[in-house]
Motif scaffolding. Sequence first.
Motif, PDB file in Angstrom:
ATOM      1  N   THR A 139      54.285  45.100  45.105  1.00 13.76           N
ATOM      2  CA  THR A 139      54.580  44.788  43.705  1.00 13.76           C
ATOM      3  C   THR A 139      55.029  45.992  42.892  1.00 13.76           C
ATOM      4  O   THR A 139      55.689  45.833  41.853  1.00 13.76           O
ATOM      5  N   GLY A 140      54.663  47.198  43.347  1.00 12.24           N
ATOM      6  CA  GLY A 140      54.999  48.395  42.593  1.00 12.24           C
ATOM      7  C   GLY A 140      54.167  48.575  41.339  1.00 12.24           C
ATOM      8  O   GLY A 140      54.542  49.334  40.433  1.00 12.24           O
ATOM      9  N   GLU A 141      53.024  47.911  41.260  1.00 12.23           N
ATOM     10  CA  GLU A 141      52.163  47.982  40.080  1.00 12.23           C
ATOM     11  C   GLU A 141      50.914  48.828  40.351  1.00 12.23           C
ATOM     12  O   GLU A 141      50.350  48.785  41.443  1.00 12.23           O
ATOM     13  N   THR A 142      50.503  49.574  39.336  1.00  9.05           N
ATOM     14  CA  THR A 142      49.258  50.334  39.409  1.00  9.05           C
ATOM     15  C   THR A 142      48.097  49.424  39.004  1.00  9.05           C
ATOM     16  O   THR A 142      48.224  48.644  38.054  1.00  9.05           O
ATOM     17  N   VAL A 143      46.994  49.524  39.734  1.00 11.68           N
ATOM     18  CA  VAL A 143      45.846  48.669  39.413  1.00 11.68           C
ATOM     19  C   VAL A 143      44.569  49.503  39.311  1.00 11.68           C
ATOM     20  O   VAL A 143      44.437  50.546  39.959  1.00 11.68           O
ATOM     21  N   LEU A 144      43.654  49.015  38.488  1.00 14.39           N
ATOM     22  CA  LEU A 144      42.310  49.580  38.395  1.00 14.39           C
ATOM     23  C   LEU A 144      41.353  48.398  38.524  1.00 14.39           C
ATOM     24  O   LEU A 144      41.297  47.542  37.645  1.00 14.39           O
ATOM     25  N   LEU A 145      40.634  48.352  39.623  1.00 15.25           N
ATOM     26  CA  LEU A 145      39.687  47.263  39.865  1.00 15.25           C
ATOM     27  C   LEU A 145      38.279  47.778  39.608  1.00 15.25           C
ATOM     28  O   LEU A 145      37.762  48.611  40.353  1.00 15.25           O
ATOM     29  N   SER A 146      37.664  47.296  38.541  1.00  9.25           N
ATOM     30  CA  SER A 146      36.317  47.750  38.189  1.00  9.25           C
ATOM     31  C   SER A 146      35.246  47.035  38.998  1.00  9.25           C
ATOM     32  O   SER A 146      34.086  47.466  39.016  1.00  9.25           O
ATOM     33  N   ASP A 147      35.640  45.949  39.674  1.00 10.84           N
ATOM     34  CA  ASP A 147      34.712  45.225  40.545  1.00 10.84           C
ATOM     35  C   ASP A 147      35.502  44.707  41.741  1.00 10.84           C
ATOM     36  O   ASP A 147      35.973  43.570  41.742  1.00 10.84           O
ATOM     37  N   VAL A 148      35.662  45.559  42.748  1.00 11.91           N
ATOM     38  CA  VAL A 148      36.513  45.189  43.881  1.00 11.91           C
ATOM     39  C   VAL A 148      35.982  43.972  44.634  1.00 11.91           C
ATOM     40  O   VAL A 148      36.754  43.210  45.214  1.00 11.91           O
ATOM     41  N   GLN A 149      34.657  43.791  44.627  1.00 10.39           N
ATOM     42  CA  GLN A 149      34.079  42.686  45.370  1.00 10.39           C
ATOM     43  C   GLN A 149      34.546  41.335  44.840  1.00 10.39           C
ATOM     44  O   GLN A 149      34.602  40.352  45.588  1.00 10.39           O
ATOM     45  N   ALA A 150      34.884  41.294  43.555  1.00  8.15           N
ATOM     46  CA  ALA A 150      35.294  40.035  42.947  1.00  8.15           C
ATOM     47  C   ALA A 150      36.809  39.821  42.987  1.00  8.15           C
ATOM     48  O   ALA A 150      37.298  38.790  42.525  1.00  8.15           O
ATOM     49  N   ASP A 151      37.541  40.775  43.544  1.00 13.00           N
ATOM     50  CA  ASP A 151      39.005  40.673  43.554  1.00 13.00           C
ATOM     51  C   ASP A 151      39.500  40.191  44.913  1.00 13.00           C
ATOM     52  O   ASP A 151      39.177  40.808  45.938  1.00 13.00           O
ATOM     53  N   PRO A 152      40.266  39.126  44.956  1.00 13.34           N
ATOM     54  CA  PRO A 152      40.733  38.572  46.243  1.00 13.34           C
ATOM     55  C   PRO A 152      41.675  39.495  47.007  1.00 13.34           C
ATOM     56  O   PRO A 152      41.878  39.313  48.209  1.00 13.34           O
ATOM     57  N   ARG A 153      42.253  40.477  46.340  1.00 14.89           N
ATOM     58  CA  ARG A 153      43.159  41.400  47.022  1.00 14.89           C
ATOM     59  C   ARG A 153      42.413  42.433  47.855  1.00 14.89           C
ATOM     60  O   ARG A 153      43.002  43.073  48.735  1.00 14.89           O
ATOM     61  N   PHE A 154      41.148  42.620  47.583  1.00 17.56           N
ATOM     62  CA  PHE A 154      40.367  43.634  48.276  1.00 17.56           C
ATOM     63  C   PHE A 154      40.034  43.172  49.692  1.00 17.56           C
ATOM     64  O   PHE A 154      39.551  42.062  49.917  1.00 17.56           O
ATOM     65  N   ASP A 155      40.282  44.046  50.658  1.00 19.91           N
ATOM     66  CA  ASP A 155      40.032  43.737  52.071  1.00 19.91           C
ATOM     67  C   ASP A 155      38.700  44.372  52.478  1.00 19.91           C
ATOM     68  O   ASP A 155      38.658  45.507  52.934  1.00 19.91           O
TER      69      ASP A 155
END
Length: 217
Positions: free
Chosen positions: A85-101
């Motif tokens: 996507t070319g986008e910068t992200v900040l995930l404050s709760d990776v466990q709740a994000d579906p993109r996190f492996d």
Amino acid sequence: MGVGIPDSLTSSLGRLLRPTEHDELLRSAVRLARLTFSASAASVFLYDEERDRLVFEASSGEGEDRLLGVAIPTGRGVAGWVFQTGETVLLSDVQADPRFDREFAQSTGYVPKVLMAAPLELEDRTIGVMEVLDPALQRFGEMAAIDLFTELAAQSAITLMLMAAARSLTRSAREGLTPWSRLEIALSRTEASDAAVDELLNALSKFVTATTGHGVT
């Protein structure tokens, strides 16, 4: 050197023929990112076009000894998403994000709670991804942290481009040089003195001339 590489080639390539210089520069950039955010770890991926994979090129902090050279699909995890996507992200709760492996994170021996990732871009082309795990964001605030991280990623992109170019140039140079010239390059990287290397090359030159009737170029 007695039988040498043309001066023009030496001056043009110089330190560029030593990718270790760029490896160290990239490692320094990753360490800087980790220290800036007091993070647990930071990593840089380089896109390998031939394999269509993101390859860990440098890592600092948790798991750094296990990650170098590991390759992941470009569609996997947060790094893959950022690359596509070319986008910068900040995930404050990776466990709740579906993109996190989570499975891959566990395989590295470290599962973060917070993650920042930014694309490494040059001329509108994404060449890799930088990640920082568990940064201490309270020092900056989220928006300021993202701005600073984006700048660090931009600097790392330049370093990564130089490293990739050095590797490509080194391969091309080796393919274009004669075996004799490649031998001299290898000898020049040893601890032997110039005089000792010259003596060996001259002796080999005399031997080839004596056995084939032709000199070396």
